[in-house]
Design a protein around this motif. Sequence first.
Motif, PDB file in Angstrom:
ATOM      1  N   LYS A 180       0.804  -1.228   0.000  1.00 45.97           N
ATOM      2  CA  LYS A 180       0.000   0.000   0.000  1.00 45.97           C
ATOM      3  C   LYS A 180       0.832   1.272   0.000  1.00 45.97           C
ATOM      4  CE  LYS A 180      -3.496  -2.468   2.623  1.00 45.97           C
ATOM      5  NZ  LYS A 180      -4.202  -2.550   3.895  1.00 45.97           N
ATOM      6  N   ASN A 181       2.115   1.148  -0.278  1.00 46.33           N
ATOM      7  CA  ASN A 181       3.013   2.296  -0.271  1.00 46.33           C
ATOM      8  C   ASN A 181       3.503   2.639  -1.670  1.00 46.33           C
ATOM      9  OD1 ASN A 181       3.320   2.853   2.599  1.00 46.33           O
ATOM     10  ND2 ASN A 181       4.318   0.859   2.693  1.00 46.33           N
ATOM     11  N   LEU A 182       3.703   3.942  -1.855  1.00 50.19           N
ATOM     12  CA  LEU A 182       4.435   4.447  -3.011  1.00 50.19           C
ATOM     13  C   LEU A 182       5.810   4.852  -2.503  1.00 50.19           C
ATOM     14  CD1 LEU A 182       1.778   6.798  -4.611  1.00 50.19           C
ATOM     15  CD2 LEU A 182       2.665   4.685  -5.607  1.00 50.19           C
ATOM     16  N   ARG A 183       6.840   4.516  -3.262  1.00 53.64           N
ATOM     17  CA  ARG A 183       8.195   4.936  -2.888  1.00 53.64           C
ATOM     18  C   ARG A 183       8.786   5.730  -4.024  1.00 53.64           C
ATOM     19  NH1 ARG A 183      10.970   0.638   1.099  1.00 53.64           N
ATOM     20  NH2 ARG A 183       9.310   0.821   2.618  1.00 53.64           N
ATOM     21  N   LEU A 184       9.468   6.793  -3.650  1.00 49.51           N
ATOM     22  CA  LEU A 184      10.145   7.668  -4.601  1.00 49.51           C
ATOM     23  C   LEU A 184      11.643   7.431  -4.457  1.00 49.51           C
ATOM     24  CD1 LEU A 184       9.989  10.055  -6.619  1.00 49.51           C
ATOM     25  CD2 LEU A 184      10.163  11.557  -4.632  1.00 49.51           C
TER      26      LEU A 184
ATOM     27  N   ASP B 284      -5.754   0.113   0.056  1.00 51.76           N
ATOM     28  CA  ASP B 284      -5.656  -1.201  -0.567  1.00 51.76           C
ATOM     29  C   ASP B 284      -4.397  -1.201  -1.424  1.00 51.76           C
ATOM     30  OD1 ASP B 284      -6.327  -3.781  -1.273  1.00 51.76           O
ATOM     31  OD2 ASP B 284      -8.367  -3.279  -1.898  1.00 51.76           O
ATOM     32  N   TYR B 285      -4.018  -2.356  -1.951  1.00 48.69           N
ATOM     33  CA  TYR B 285      -2.744  -2.383  -2.651  1.00 48.69           C
ATOM     34  C   TYR B 285      -2.785  -1.646  -3.978  1.00 48.69           C
ATOM     35  CZ  TYR B 285      -4.013  -6.680  -5.318  1.00 48.69           C
ATOM     36  OH  TYR B 285      -4.592  -7.608  -6.125  1.00 48.69           O
ATOM     37  N   ILE B 286      -1.624  -1.142  -4.346  1.00 53.71           N
ATOM     38  CA  ILE B 286      -1.477  -0.319  -5.543  1.00 53.71           C
ATOM     39  C   ILE B 286      -1.332  -1.223  -6.754  1.00 53.71           C
ATOM     40  CG2 ILE B 286      -0.002   1.399  -6.671  1.00 53.71           C
ATOM     41  CD1 ILE B 286       0.676   2.287  -3.705  1.00 53.71           C
ATOM     42  N   ASN B 287      -2.195  -1.003  -7.745  1.00 51.92           N
ATOM     43  CA  ASN B 287      -2.182  -1.803  -8.974  1.00 51.92           C
ATOM     44  C   ASN B 287      -1.311  -1.198 -10.056  1.00 51.92           C
ATOM     45  OD1 ASN B 287      -4.107  -3.401  -7.813  1.00 51.92           O
ATOM     46  ND2 ASN B 287      -5.757  -2.784  -9.151  1.00 51.92           N
ATOM     47  N   THR B 288      -1.305   0.133 -10.130  1.00 50.64           N
ATOM     48  CA  THR B 288      -0.650   0.774 -11.258  1.00 50.64           C
ATOM     49  C   THR B 288      -0.092   2.140 -10.880  1.00 50.64           C
ATOM     50  OG1 THR B 288      -0.947   1.398 -13.589  1.00 50.64           O
ATOM     51  CG2 THR B 288      -2.792   1.845 -12.119  1.00 50.64           C
TER      52      THR B 288
ATOM     53  N   ARG C 216       2.955  12.198 -20.305  1.00 46.31           N
ATOM     54  CA  ARG C 216       3.898  12.272 -21.430  1.00 46.31           C
ATOM     55  C   ARG C 216       5.054  13.222 -21.186  1.00 46.31           C
ATOM     56  NH1 ARG C 216       0.623  12.165 -27.072  1.00 46.31           N
ATOM     57  NH2 ARG C 216      -0.263  10.095 -26.776  1.00 46.31           N
ATOM     58  N   ASN C 217       4.808  14.290 -20.429  1.00 42.47           N
ATOM     59  CA  ASN C 217       5.843  15.280 -20.156  1.00 42.47           C
ATOM     60  C   ASN C 217       6.696  14.927 -18.941  1.00 42.47           C
ATOM     61  OD1 ASN C 217       4.974  16.901 -22.289  1.00 42.47           O
ATOM     62  ND2 ASN C 217       3.361  17.752 -21.002  1.00 42.47           N
ATOM     63  N   LEU C 218       6.385  13.794 -18.314  1.00 38.69           N
ATOM     64  CA  LEU C 218       7.126  13.308 -17.145  1.00 38.69           C
ATOM     65  C   LEU C 218       7.150  14.324 -16.004  1.00 38.69           C
ATOM     66  CD1 LEU C 218      10.131  11.601 -18.947  1.00 38.69           C
ATOM     67  CD2 LEU C 218       8.007  10.554 -18.189  1.00 38.69           C
ATOM     68  N   GLN C 219       6.026  15.009 -15.814  1.00 36.02           N
ATOM     69  CA  GLN C 219       5.920  16.006 -14.753  1.00 36.02           C
ATOM     70  C   GLN C 219       5.029  15.542 -13.599  1.00 36.02           C
ATOM     71  OE1 GLN C 219       7.766  18.871 -14.864  1.00 36.02           O
ATOM     72  NE2 GLN C 219       8.615  17.894 -16.664  1.00 36.02           N
ATOM     73  N   ILE C 220       4.035  14.735 -13.889  1.00 32.03           N
ATOM     74  CA  ILE C 220       3.114  14.252 -12.861  1.00 32.03           C
ATOM     75  C   ILE C 220       2.953  12.746 -13.000  1.00 32.03           C
ATOM     76  CG2 ILE C 220       1.848  16.422 -12.657  1.00 32.03           C
ATOM     77  CD1 ILE C 220      -0.331  15.258 -14.377  1.00 32.03           C
ATOM     78  N   PHE C 221       2.414  12.127 -11.966  1.00 33.48           N
ATOM     79  CA  PHE C 221       2.138  10.699 -12.062  1.00 33.48           C
ATOM     80  C   PHE C 221       0.789  10.380 -11.441  1.00 33.48           C
ATOM     81  CE2 PHE C 221       4.103  10.963  -7.908  1.00 33.48           C
ATOM     82  CZ  PHE C 221       3.463   9.979  -7.160  1.00 33.48           C
ATOM     83  N   TYR C 222       0.257   9.257 -11.840  1.00 35.75           N
ATOM     84  CA  TYR C 222      -1.037   8.768 -11.385  1.00 35.75           C
ATOM     85  C   TYR C 222      -0.822   7.408 -10.749  1.00 35.75           C
ATOM     86  CZ  TYR C 222      -2.312  12.169 -14.930  1.00 35.75           C
ATOM     87  OH  TYR C 222      -2.410  13.319 -15.680  1.00 35.75           O
ATOM     88  N   ALA C 223      -1.555   7.132  -9.677  1.00 35.46           N
ATOM     89  CA  ALA C 223      -1.488   5.830  -9.029  1.00 35.46           C
ATOM     90  C   ALA C 223      -2.905   5.331  -8.801  1.00 35.46           C
ATOM     91  CB  ALA C 223      -0.745   5.930  -7.699  1.00 35.46           C
ATOM     92  N   GLY C 224      -3.114   4.057  -9.030  1.00 38.26           N
ATOM     93  CA  GLY C 224      -4.423   3.443  -8.832  1.00 38.26           C
ATOM     94  C   GLY C 224      -4.313   2.240  -7.923  1.00 38.26           C
ATOM     95  N   SER C 225      -5.356   2.032  -7.126  1.00 36.82           N
ATOM     96  CA  SER C 225      -5.343   0.922  -6.176  1.00 36.82           C
ATOM     97  C   SER C 225      -6.480  -0.049  -6.451  1.00 36.82           C
ATOM     98  CB  SER C 225      -5.440   1.447  -4.745  1.00 36.82           C
ATOM     99  OG  SER C 225      -6.674   2.080  -4.539  1.00 36.82           O
ATOM    100  N   ARG C 226      -6.395  -1.215  -5.821  1.00 34.58           N
ATOM    101  CA  ARG C 226      -7.370  -2.276  -6.022  1.00 34.58           C
ATOM    102  C   ARG C 226      -8.778  -1.861  -5.620  1.00 34.58           C
ATOM    103  NH1 ARG C 226      -7.167  -8.097  -3.081  1.00 34.58           N
ATOM    104  NH2 ARG C 226      -7.748  -6.763  -1.343  1.00 34.58           N
ATOM    105  N   ASP C 227      -8.919  -0.919  -4.668  1.00 36.63           N
ATOM    106  CA  ASP C 227     -10.253  -0.498  -4.232  1.00 36.63           C
ATOM    107  C   ASP C 227     -10.864   0.567  -5.139  1.00 36.63           C
ATOM    108  OD1 ASP C 227      -8.756   1.722  -3.516  1.00 36.63           O
ATOM    109  OD2 ASP C 227      -9.226   1.611  -1.381  1.00 36.63           O
TER     110      ASP C 227
END
Length: 86
Positions: free
Chosen positions: A30-34, A55-59, A64-75
């Motif tokens: 359930k963690n994101l690591r940088l 819940d656990y992170i799926n994705t 495209r510009n490598l400036q932001i990111f998105y994270a999605g979880s199982r819930d």
Amino acid sequence: MLAPFDPPHMDTVTSLTVVNNNLISGSKDKNLRLWSLQNSTTNSHIRCTTHTFNDYINTVESDRNLQIFYAGSRDGQVKVATINND
């Protein structure tokens, strides 16, 4: 030989993405690591860990510009973030 990124996640790594000179990993713990990609000769790549999902992170995916990111979880949650390079 590949050098490990320490400390490791405590469960399966489910996704990776690159934003600027950083690697972001998502896990079933359930963690994101940088991780910094600048110090490739040492094991001290970790910049921060965040626990923002119930819940656990799926994705994890960057834009495209490598400036932001998105994270999605199982819930079903999707979250968006930027990286502060300070």
